[in-house]
Design an enzyme around this catalytic site. Structure first.
Site, PDB file in Angstrom:
ATOM      1  N   ASP A  41       6.800   5.376   3.008  1.00 29.43           N
ATOM      2  CA  ASP A  41       7.519   5.472   1.986  1.00 29.43           C
ATOM      3  C   ASP A  41       8.751   5.287   2.165  1.00 29.43           C
ATOM      4  OD1 ASP A  41       4.948   7.092   0.320  1.00 29.43           O
ATOM      5  OD2 ASP A  41       5.571   8.984   0.772  1.00 29.43           O
ATOM      6  N   SER A 158      -2.252  11.829   6.029  1.00 30.64           N
ATOM      7  CA  SER A 158      -0.432  12.415   6.125  1.00 30.64           C
ATOM      8  C   SER A 158       0.005  13.548   6.828  1.00 30.64           C
ATOM      9  CB  SER A 158      -0.231  12.188   4.505  1.00 30.64           C
ATOM     10  OG  SER A 158      -0.118  10.983   3.648  1.00 30.64           O
ATOM     11  N   HIS A 225       7.315   9.538   5.677  1.00 33.13           N
ATOM     12  CA  HIS A 225       6.895  10.718   5.104  1.00 33.13           C
ATOM     13  C   HIS A 225       7.319  11.500   5.035  1.00 33.13           C
ATOM     14  CE1 HIS A 225       3.461  12.854   2.919  1.00 33.13           C
ATOM     15  NE2 HIS A 225       3.143  11.181   2.358  1.00 33.13           N
ATOM     16  N   ASP A 277       4.385   0.962   3.292  1.00 32.04           N
ATOM     17  CA  ASP A 277       3.078   1.171   2.514  1.00 32.04           C
ATOM     18  C   ASP A 277       3.038   1.176   1.146  1.00 32.04           C
ATOM     19  OD1 ASP A 277       4.036   3.675   2.604  1.00 32.04           O
ATOM     20  OD2 ASP A 277       2.244   4.381   3.021  1.00 32.04           O
ATOM     21  N   LYS A 298       7.631   5.111  -5.154  1.00 42.42           N
ATOM     22  CA  LYS A 298       6.123   5.081  -5.333  1.00 42.42           C
ATOM     23  C   LYS A 298       5.374   6.084  -6.042  1.00 42.42           C
ATOM     24  CE  LYS A 298       2.832   8.333  -1.479  1.00 42.42           C
ATOM     25  NZ  LYS A 298       3.348   9.388  -0.747  1.00 42.42           N
TER      26      LYS A 298
END
Length: 477
Positions: A41, A158, A225, A277, A298
């Site tokens: 992220d 995650s 993240h 990512d 995102k």
């Protein structure tokens, strides 16, 4: 000594040298080490050389000075699992049945019959390791040790999929977050403060232990993240709050890994890659990154959702201080590494093409005619074609006009329906504000033609089309 004796001595010497040479000749050409560092992220604007002026990233900036930075690099998709599938297999994730982000105890995962970058290099004699976040299925048959990795330390999905999620109860019911070492759960995490440090230490140790043989090291950091965690050594250090502190620690991690490469005398023969990512999770406000100057983040196909910072360093072949402006996507990484290592490409069809000639300055052309931006379950949102980006009608999420989240709590997205085809010239309009579809009907027609060909192969659920070339994900029996 007679002429005949001299000739015999010369002949014996040549034969001896030839035999000696044969004895020391390696069975295969010596292969470069490969290190792939993959954050979670992180926005385009979260690295100094990509525009950040409020976060210090000296190690990434130096890495770019020593290698090449790509300014038009795209993640394979704008969400965790699908993106990771793309970079590790060289295939669009929808080709191999991977969609969205897997939840804990998922019944599906990356099919063991797909060839990962780890398996491709392991076949060539490489030691392989992953330290960080996996997120391609947490059932045993889908986990890293069964997908080509000799060593694994990290979390299976995650870092917010745990009981401390801010929406635990009303929306989620997460169990404990497991920490794995290979196939064994060694802990359940209640605090992730030192996880970046531990991943870095494992990475350095792996390099030290494998300095005498080729290795592939994959470092998919769980950060930045949410929930954000940073060790004491970086708390309060940046000008962008806790998020900036986290990025500074990730930059430190890159520096420690490169330092280990240098200390072991491996710099000239080690490829180091850094990217992320997908774009920033904008709903989290001050705990999210920045995709400036791009649109959205995102979970969207707009530039902010998938255009990522990308740096590659390989002194032997990549010119220091290079800037590469041609489009490249994460699906191209596996075939690029296969080319430089002389490894065999997967037997099954993939979508990526080698960008090695672009990385090394032998060409300035993208390896692909076009890139396709899928999201959700096989919905084709857009296409990048040269300097053009076209979007088909679809529904997307935005925080524009919405109250953003703060300090680890998310805001609520608004859903927007794109009702007509839109076209943008990314050379003159990086923020995608000026729709020029009506001015370039020939470009629109060409991209539609490319999209229709891809739909025949990979499908498009927006048009209720099934592709002829898709494969199924692995499934728990």
């Amino acid at each position: 000594m007679s002429l005949k004796s001299c000739y015999i001595l010369f002949l014996v010497t040549v034969i001896s040298q030839h035999i000696s040479g044969q004895k020391i000749k390696p069975a295969k050409k010596y292969r470069p080490n490969v290190i792939l560092i993959f954050t979670d992220d992180q926005g385009y604007n979260d690295v100094g050389v990509f525009g950040a002026d409020d976060i210090d990233t000296p190690n990434l900036d130096q890495m770019a000075a020593d290698g090449a930075k790509l300014t038009h690099f795209y993640a394979a998709q704008a969400v965790c699992s699908a993106s990771r599938a793309g970079i590790l297999t060289g295939a669009y994730s929808n080709r191999i049945g991977i969609h969205n982000a897997f939840m804990p105890n998922s019944k599906v995962g990356l099919h063991p019959d797909e060839t990962t970058l780890a398996e491709l290099l392991k076949e060539e004699g490489y030691a392989t390791a992953i330290f960080g976040k996996w997120h391609l299925g947490d059932a045993e048959q889908f986990m890293p040790n069964n997908q080509g990795f000799d060593e694994y330390y990290g979390i299976p999905y995650s870092n917010d999929m745990w009981p401390l999620h801010p929406q635990q109860g009303p929306i989620f019911d997460f169990g404990p977050l497991p920490l794995y070492e290979n196939q064994k759960v060694i802990d359940t995490l209640t605090d992730q403060t030192n996880l970046t440090t531990e991943i870095t230490e494992r990475s350095v140790d792996f390099i030290n232990r494998n300095k005498e043989n080729p290795f592939f090291l994959y470092v998919p950091h769980p950060q930045p993240h949410v929930p954000l965690f940073v060790s004491d050594k970086f708390k309060g250090k940046s000008k962008r709050g806790k998020y900036g502190d986290v990025i500074m620690e990730l930059d430190w991690s890159v520096g420690e890994i490169i330092k280990a490469v240098e200390k072991n005398g491996l710099t000239e023969n080690t490829i180091v890659i850094f990217t992320s990512d997908n774009g920033p999770w904008l709903a989290y406000g001050n705990h999210s990154g920045s995709a400036f100057p791009f649109r959205e983040g995102k979970g969207t196909a707009w530039e902010g959702g998938q255009r990522e910072p990308f740096i590659i360093k390989y002194p032997k072949e990549i010119k220091a201080g290079s800037t590469i402006e041609a489009p490249v996507m994460a699906i191209d990484i596996l075939p690029s590494i296969a080319e430089i290592t002389n490894a065999q490409l997967p037997e099954k069809v993939i979508d990526g093409k080698s960008a090695w000639s672009l990385f090394t300055g032998k060409t300035n052309e993208s390896p692909q005619e076009a890139y396709f931006f899928y999201y959700r379950v096989n919905e084709l949102f857009g296409v990048r074609y040269g300097k053009w980006k076209l979007y088909f009608p679809h529904r997307y999420r935005t925080m524009n006009g919405q109250k953003q989240g703060k300090d680890g709590w998310p805001g609520e997205y608004k859903m927007v329906d794109l009702k007509e085809i839109e076209l943008y010239n990314l050379e003159t309009d990086v923020a995608e504000m000026n729709n020029v579809a009506s001015e370039h009907p020939n470009i629109v027609s060409k991209i539609k033609e490319l999209a229709n060909d891809m739909r025949k192969r990979l499908g498009d659920s927006l048009l209720k089309m099934k592709g002829s070339e898709t494969r199924k994900a692995g499934k728990v029996k």
